[in-house]
Design a protein around this motif. Structure first.
Motif, mmCIF file in Angstrom:
data_model
loop_
_atom_site.group_PDB
_atom_site.id
_atom_site.type_symbol
_atom_site.label_atom_id
_atom_site.label_comp_id
_atom_site.label_asym_id
_atom_site.label_seq_id
_atom_site.Cartn_x
_atom_site.Cartn_y
_atom_site.Cartn_z
ATOM 1 N N GLN A 83 1.106 -1.327 -0.088
ATOM 2 C CA GLN A 83 0.096 0.020 0.053
ATOM 3 C C GLN A 83 0.816 1.305 0.055
ATOM 4 O OE1 GLN A 83 -2.216 -0.302 3.675
ATOM 5 N NE2 GLN A 83 -0.582 0.276 4.858
ATOM 6 N N TRP A 84 2.042 1.155 0.638
ATOM 7 C CA TRP A 84 2.888 2.407 0.670
ATOM 8 C C TRP A 84 3.628 2.537 -0.294
ATOM 9 C CZ3 TRP A 84 2.133 5.112 5.174
ATOM 10 C CH2 TRP A 84 1.884 4.347 6.353
ATOM 11 N N ASN A 85 3.611 1.571 -1.523
ATOM 12 C CA ASN A 85 4.304 1.627 -2.616
ATOM 13 C C ASN A 85 3.667 2.090 -3.857
ATOM 14 O OD1 ASN A 85 7.100 1.576 -1.622
ATOM 15 N ND2 ASN A 85 6.926 -0.643 -1.426
ATOM 16 N N GLU A 86 2.245 1.980 -3.747
ATOM 17 C CA GLU A 86 1.192 1.741 -4.981
ATOM 18 C C GLU A 86 1.156 3.231 -5.369
ATOM 19 O OE1 GLU A 86 -0.870 1.160 -7.793
ATOM 20 O OE2 GLU A 86 -0.431 -0.826 -6.832
ATOM 21 N N PRO A 87 1.388 3.402 -6.619
ATOM 22 C CA PRO A 87 1.315 4.694 -7.487
ATOM 23 C C PRO A 87 -0.135 5.081 -7.563
ATOM 24 C CG PRO A 87 2.166 2.990 -8.924
ATOM 25 C CD PRO A 87 2.036 2.310 -7.619
ATOM 26 N N ALA A 106 6.873 8.831 -4.648
ATOM 27 C CA ALA A 106 6.187 9.341 -5.770
ATOM 28 C C ALA A 106 7.375 9.860 -6.585
ATOM 29 C CB ALA A 106 5.222 10.270 -5.594
ATOM 30 N N GLY A 107 8.435 10.552 -6.115
ATOM 31 C CA GLY A 107 9.472 11.249 -6.903
ATOM 32 C C GLY A 107 10.511 9.998 -7.572
ATOM 33 N N GLY A 108 10.327 8.841 -7.164
ATOM 34 C CA GLY A 108 11.107 7.737 -7.815
ATOM 35 C C GLY A 108 12.296 7.405 -7.036
ATOM 36 N N GLU A 109 12.736 8.081 -6.108
ATOM 37 C CA GLU A 109 14.000 7.766 -5.426
ATOM 38 C C GLU A 109 14.108 6.771 -4.421
ATOM 39 O OE1 GLU A 109 15.619 11.510 -3.654
ATOM 40 O OE2 GLU A 109 14.697 12.750 -5.144
ATOM 41 N N HIS A 110 12.811 6.627 -3.773
ATOM 42 C CA HIS A 110 12.634 5.528 -2.414
ATOM 43 C C HIS A 110 11.642 4.579 -2.810
ATOM 44 C CE1 HIS A 110 14.637 9.264 -0.788
ATOM 45 N NE2 HIS A 110 15.626 8.113 -0.653
ATOM 46 N N VAL A 111 11.846 3.177 -2.250
ATOM 47 C CA VAL A 111 10.679 2.344 -2.069
ATOM 48 C C VAL A 111 10.740 2.043 -0.846
ATOM 49 C CG1 VAL A 111 10.396 1.899 -4.564
ATOM 50 C CG2 VAL A 111 12.034 0.539 -3.004
ATOM 51 N N PHE A 112 9.603 1.277 -0.088
ATOM 52 C CA PHE A 112 9.416 0.716 1.037
ATOM 53 C C PHE A 112 9.576 -1.011 0.817
ATOM 54 C CE2 PHE A 112 7.367 4.673 1.800
ATOM 55 C CZ PHE A 112 7.967 5.298 2.933
ATOM 56 N N THR A 113 10.310 -1.620 1.648
ATOM 57 C CA THR A 113 10.467 -2.989 1.523
ATOM 58 C C THR A 113 10.554 -3.554 2.749
ATOM 59 O OG1 THR A 113 12.830 -2.770 1.588
ATOM 60 C CG2 THR A 113 12.092 -2.692 -0.322
ATOM 61 N N VAL A 114 10.057 -4.838 2.834
ATOM 62 C CA VAL A 114 10.187 -5.596 4.123
ATOM 63 C C VAL A 114 11.703 -6.071 4.356
ATOM 64 C CG1 VAL A 114 9.407 -7.755 5.217
ATOM 65 C CG2 VAL A 114 7.970 -6.735 3.812
ATOM 66 N N ALA A 115 12.372 -5.582 5.429
ATOM 67 C CA ALA A 115 13.751 -5.649 5.926
ATOM 68 C C ALA A 115 14.035 -7.024 6.449
ATOM 69 C CB ALA A 115 14.004 -4.619 6.861
ATOM 70 N N GLU A 116 13.177 -7.783 6.901
ATOM 71 C CA GLU A 116 13.522 -9.181 7.507
ATOM 72 C C GLU A 116 11.987 -9.751 7.487
ATOM 73 O OE1 GLU A 116 13.779 -8.956 12.332
ATOM 74 O OE2 GLU A 116 15.446 -7.975 11.180
ATOM 75 N N SER A 167 12.124 -1.187 5.567
ATOM 76 C CA SER A 167 13.154 -0.194 5.281
ATOM 77 C C SER A 167 12.897 0.531 3.990
ATOM 78 C CB SER A 167 14.674 -1.051 4.552
ATOM 79 O OG SER A 167 15.119 -1.516 5.876
ATOM 80 N N MET A 168 13.218 1.883 4.119
ATOM 81 C CA MET A 168 12.857 2.750 3.072
ATOM 82 C C MET A 168 14.398 2.791 2.354
ATOM 83 S SD MET A 168 11.825 6.747 2.611
ATOM 84 C CE MET A 168 13.093 7.516 3.194
ATOM 85 N N VAL A 169 14.261 2.268 1.087
ATOM 86 C CA VAL A 169 15.469 2.187 0.543
ATOM 87 C C VAL A 169 15.599 2.959 -0.947
ATOM 88 C CG1 VAL A 169 15.920 -0.404 1.294
ATOM 89 C CG2 VAL A 169 14.760 -0.049 -1.004
ATOM 90 N N THR A 170 16.889 3.115 -1.291
ATOM 91 C CA THR A 170 17.007 4.046 -2.721
ATOM 92 C C THR A 170 16.447 2.822 -3.822
ATOM 93 O OG1 THR A 170 19.407 3.259 -2.851
ATOM 94 C CG2 THR A 170 18.760 5.227 -1.961
ATOM 95 N N ALA A 171 15.740 3.687 -4.686
ATOM 96 C CA ALA A 171 15.148 2.924 -5.775
ATOM 97 C C ALA A 171 16.300 2.319 -6.687
ATOM 98 C CB ALA A 171 14.148 3.643 -6.276
ATOM 99 N N ASP A 172 17.291 3.095 -6.972
ATOM 100 C CA ASP A 172 18.225 2.652 -7.729
ATOM 101 C C ASP A 172 19.260 1.599 -7.227
ATOM 102 O OD1 ASP A 172 19.556 4.607 -6.225
ATOM 103 O OD2 ASP A 172 20.444 5.799 -7.888
ATOM 104 N N GLY A 173 19.363 1.649 -6.102
ATOM 105 C CA GLY A 173 20.663 0.665 -5.424
ATOM 106 C C GLY A 173 20.213 -0.158 -4.174
ATOM 107 N N GLY A 174 18.953 -0.032 -3.560
ATOM 108 C CA GLY A 174 18.559 -0.372 -2.381
ATOM 109 C C GLY A 174 19.129 -0.294 -1.313
ATOM 110 N N GLU A 175 19.965 0.847 -1.333
ATOM 111 C CA GLU A 175 20.511 1.231 0.202
ATOM 112 C C GLU A 175 19.522 1.742 0.942
ATOM 113 O OE1 GLU A 175 23.398 4.988 1.590
ATOM 114 O OE2 GLU A 175 23.651 4.280 -0.540
ATOM 115 N N ALA A 176 19.416 1.150 2.282
ATOM 116 C CA ALA A 176 18.670 1.977 3.221
ATOM 117 C C ALA A 176 19.157 3.318 3.848
ATOM 118 C CB ALA A 176 18.472 0.712 4.454
#
Length: 145
Positions: free
Chosen positions: A18-22, A85-95, A110-119
């Motif tokens: 739900q947090w990532n749905e555009p 929305a800006g395309g910089e981040h996505v939310f993922t299950v961290a564990e 985690s909120m991670v960078t969309a391009d590299g997955g860095e938390a």
């Protein structure tokens, strides 16, 4: 009595989706599927600006709460607009989500960078579920990355 066979991973995946749905209509539908109509979302440790504002008034920072589908829709939509929305981040299950009680699960995200997955942020949500696996209460704790 809640169903002791609720799939915690399925609940966590649906919660994060739900947090990532555009699409606003799809996001609203996800909220209505995942949450009970009277659900409560509590941001236990509000953002620093809120804490600072409360401290300036000599008031302890309160938890922030939203109640029901419409308020949840506004809360999730605002978080989406701010972070995803800006395309910089996505939310993922961290564990793997974990069962605390038969009707309570913990979801580390985690909120991670969309391009590299860095938390760059994250937290823990403690979700209390009804017998159908829908969220009744969500206590969200946000932590730095």
């Amino acid at each position: 009595m809640p169903d002791m066979n609720i799939d915690a991973k399925q609940v966590a995946d649906r919660y994060l989706a739900q947090w990532n749905e555009p699409d606003a209509a799809a996001r609203s539908a996800l909220i209505r599927e995942a949450w009970t109509p009277t659900a409560v979302h509590v941001l236990v440790n509000p953002p620093e600006a809120v804490r600072d504002g409360a401290a300036a008034l000599a008031v302890p920072a309160p938890p922030l709460e939203v109640h029901g589908h419409d308020a949840l829709d506004a809360r999730v939509t605002r978080a989406y607009e701010m972070f995803v929305a800006g395309g910089e981040h996505v939310f993922t299950v961290a564990e793997e989500p974990f069962v605390l009680l038969p009707d309570v699960i913990g979801v580390r995200w985690s909120m991670v960078t969309a391009d590299g997955g860095e938390a760059v942020g994250g937290g823990l949500d403690v979700l209390s579920l009804d017998g159908d696996g829908r969220i009744r209460t969500d206590h969200q704790f946000i932590a730095a990355a």
